[in-house]
Design a protein around this motif. Structure first.
Motif, PDB file in Angstrom:
ATOM      1  N   GLN A   1       0.845  -1.196   0.000  1.00 53.06           N
ATOM      2  CA  GLN A   1       0.000   0.000   0.000  1.00 53.06           C
ATOM      3  C   GLN A   1       0.880   1.245   0.000  1.00 53.06           C
ATOM      4  OE1 GLN A   1      -2.177  -0.488   3.608  1.00 53.06           O
ATOM      5  NE2 GLN A   1      -3.786  -1.713   2.659  1.00 53.06           N
ATOM      6  N   ASP A   2       0.343   2.316  -0.553  1.00 49.84           N
ATOM      7  CA  ASP A   2       1.073   3.585  -0.600  1.00 49.84           C
ATOM      8  C   ASP A   2       0.909   4.421   0.666  1.00 49.84           C
ATOM      9  OD1 ASP A   2       2.545   3.827  -2.967  1.00 49.84           O
ATOM     10  OD2 ASP A   2       0.744   4.254  -4.132  1.00 49.84           O
ATOM     11  N   GLU A   3      -0.060   4.093   1.512  1.00 51.88           N
ATOM     12  CA  GLU A   3      -0.350   4.947   2.655  1.00 51.88           C
ATOM     13  C   GLU A   3       0.854   5.167   3.574  1.00 51.88           C
ATOM     14  OE1 GLU A   3      -2.409   2.678   1.519  1.00 51.88           O
ATOM     15  OE2 GLU A   3      -4.398   3.566   1.352  1.00 51.88           O
ATOM     16  N   PRO A   4       1.602   4.104   3.954  1.00 53.28           N
ATOM     17  CA  PRO A   4       2.763   4.389   4.815  1.00 53.28           C
ATOM     18  C   PRO A   4       3.782   5.297   4.138  1.00 53.28           C
ATOM     19  CG  PRO A   4       2.274   2.032   4.806  1.00 53.28           C
ATOM     20  CD  PRO A   4       1.431   2.662   3.749  1.00 53.28           C
ATOM     21  N   LEU A   5       3.996   5.076   2.843  1.00 56.10           N
ATOM     22  CA  LEU A   5       4.992   5.870   2.123  1.00 56.10           C
ATOM     23  C   LEU A   5       4.587   7.340   2.055  1.00 56.10           C
ATOM     24  CD1 LEU A   5       7.679   5.607   0.687  1.00 56.10           C
ATOM     25  CD2 LEU A   5       6.437   5.295  -1.446  1.00 56.10           C
ATOM     26  N   ALA A   6       3.288   7.600   2.031  1.00 61.31           N
ATOM     27  CA  ALA A   6       2.826   8.992   1.995  1.00 61.31           C
ATOM     28  C   ALA A   6       3.328   9.769   3.203  1.00 61.31           C
ATOM     29  CB  ALA A   6       1.300   9.035   1.922  1.00 61.31           C
ATOM     30  N   MET A   7       3.503   9.071   4.333  1.00 57.88           N
ATOM     31  CA  MET A   7       3.992   9.730   5.542  1.00 57.88           C
ATOM     32  C   MET A   7       5.486  10.042   5.472  1.00 57.88           C
ATOM     33  SD  MET A   7       1.346  10.147   7.312  1.00 57.88           S
ATOM     34  CE  MET A   7       1.951  10.544   8.929  1.00 57.88           C
TER      35      MET A   7
ATOM     36  N   LEU B   1       5.059  12.930  -0.990  1.00 56.88           N
ATOM     37  CA  LEU B   1       3.935  13.666  -1.587  1.00 56.88           C
ATOM     38  C   LEU B   1       3.397  12.949  -2.817  1.00 56.88           C
ATOM     39  CD1 LEU B   1       5.176  17.344  -1.176  1.00 56.88           C
ATOM     40  CD2 LEU B   1       3.365  16.191   0.104  1.00 56.88           C
ATOM     41  N   ALA B   2       4.287  12.365  -3.627  1.00 55.69           N
ATOM     42  CA  ALA B   2       3.829  11.610  -4.802  1.00 55.69           C
ATOM     43  C   ALA B   2       2.983  10.419  -4.369  1.00 55.69           C
ATOM     44  CB  ALA B   2       5.035  11.143  -5.622  1.00 55.69           C
ATOM     45  N   ALA B   3       3.395   9.745  -3.300  1.00 53.31           N
ATOM     46  CA  ALA B   3       2.600   8.620  -2.788  1.00 53.31           C
ATOM     47  C   ALA B   3       1.260   9.104  -2.247  1.00 53.31           C
ATOM     48  CB  ALA B   3       3.380   7.879  -1.696  1.00 53.31           C
ATOM     49  N   ALA B   4       1.260  10.259  -1.596  1.00 53.23           N
ATOM     50  CA  ALA B   4      -0.001  10.795  -1.068  1.00 53.23           C
ATOM     51  C   ALA B   4      -0.968  11.117  -2.204  1.00 53.23           C
ATOM     52  CB  ALA B   4       0.271  12.049  -0.238  1.00 53.23           C
ATOM     53  N   PHE B   5      -0.461  11.685  -3.287  1.00 51.56           N
ATOM     54  CA  PHE B   5      -1.332  11.974  -4.430  1.00 51.56           C
ATOM     55  C   PHE B   5      -1.822  10.682  -5.079  1.00 51.56           C
ATOM     56  CE2 PHE B   5       0.845  16.224  -4.461  1.00 51.56           C
ATOM     57  CZ  PHE B   5      -0.301  16.948  -4.172  1.00 51.56           C
ATOM     58  N   ALA B   6      -0.979   9.643  -5.106  1.00 54.46           N
ATOM     59  CA  ALA B   6      -1.407   8.352  -5.664  1.00 54.46           C
ATOM     60  C   ALA B   6      -2.520   7.746  -4.824  1.00 54.46           C
ATOM     61  CB  ALA B   6      -0.212   7.397  -5.742  1.00 54.46           C
ATOM     62  N   VAL B   7      -2.406   7.848  -3.498  1.00 54.37           N
ATOM     63  CA  VAL B   7      -3.446   7.331  -2.618  1.00 54.37           C
ATOM     64  C   VAL B   7      -4.742   8.094  -2.846  1.00 54.37           C
ATOM     65  CG1 VAL B   7      -4.172   7.212  -0.190  1.00 54.37           C
ATOM     66  CG2 VAL B   7      -1.875   6.483  -0.848  1.00 54.37           C
ATOM     67  N   ARG B   8      -4.635   9.398  -2.989  1.00 54.55           N
ATOM     68  CA  ARG B   8      -5.832  10.213  -3.193  1.00 54.55           C
ATOM     69  C   ARG B   8      -6.516   9.888  -4.527  1.00 54.55           C
ATOM     70  NH1 ARG B   8      -6.383  16.736  -2.678  1.00 54.55           N
ATOM     71  NH2 ARG B   8      -8.639  16.734  -2.816  1.00 54.55           N
ATOM     72  N   ARG B   9      -5.696   9.688  -5.572  1.00 55.96           N
ATOM     73  CA  ARG B   9      -6.268   9.339  -6.885  1.00 55.96           C
ATOM     74  C   ARG B   9      -6.941   7.972  -6.853  1.00 55.96           C
ATOM     75  NH1 ARG B   9      -1.526  11.375  -9.091  1.00 55.96           N
ATOM     76  NH2 ARG B   9      -0.707   9.260  -9.195  1.00 55.96           N
ATOM     77  N   ALA B  10      -6.333   7.027  -6.125  1.00 56.03           N
ATOM     78  CA  ALA B  10      -6.879   5.663  -6.071  1.00 56.03           C
ATOM     79  C   ALA B  10      -8.170   5.609  -5.252  1.00 56.03           C
ATOM     80  CB  ALA B  10      -5.846   4.706  -5.478  1.00 56.03           C
ATOM     81  N   GLY B  11      -8.292   6.542  -4.289  1.00 53.58           N
ATOM     82  CA  GLY B  11      -9.437   6.498  -3.373  1.00 53.58           C
ATOM     83  C   GLY B  11     -10.675   7.102  -3.870  1.00 53.58           C
TER      84      GLY B  11
END
Length: 145
Positions: free
Chosen positions: A76-82, A135-145
């Motif tokens: 998952q990308d969520e941990p990486l977003a942090m 930040l790139a991971a956070a945007f990926a999580v947001r796009r996927a959600g």
């Protein structure tokens, strides 16, 4: 046959970038963070990054590497977003070192010509890389959600 979404293909490279940025921080902590010819007069503060700030950067690396590992373990990308948070910590520490400490030393003793060392630039680039990957991971999580 499972099709991977485009965000899934980029998770690995982002986590690897955070890991490499963590190694960059470790390398930067071992290099000189200030260059100055000759001896500074007595009472002049040491322009090198002090031990407390080096420990803060080292703790940020530990957190970033843990988050990169969790990203691989959980798929998952969520941990990486942090990872943007420890990246911001490293960047903030180095910006403080650049903006506050070094000009202060040159005001006390202009002849010392204190300039940022190689370690400062490695730390700054590594902190920015961690922040960007998070930040790139956070945007990926947001796009996927």
């Amino acid at each position: 046959m499972d099709q991977q979404r485009p965000g899934n293909r980029l998770r690995g490279p982002r986590a690897v970038l955070v890991g490499l940025a963590g190694l960059g921080v470790i390398a930067g902590l071992t290099l000189r963070t200030a260059e100055y010819p000759g001896a500074l007069p007595p009472g002049t503060p040491d322009p090198e990054l002090d031990l407390g700030l080096r420990l803060v950067c080292a703790a940020a690396v530990l957190i970033a590497v843990t988050l990169a590992y969790l990203t691989f373990a959980r798929h998952q990308d969520e941990p990486l977003a942090m990872a943007s948070l420890p990246g911001l910590v490293v960047t903030g520490v180095i910006l403080r070192h650049l903006v506050v400490t070094l000009p202060g030393v040159t005001r006390i003793q202009p002849a010392a010509r204190v300039v940022p060392g190689a370690g400062t630039w490695v730390l700054l680039v590594s902190g920015v890389a961690m922040t960007a990957a998070g930040l790139a991971a956070a945007f990926a999580v947001r796009r996927a959600g």
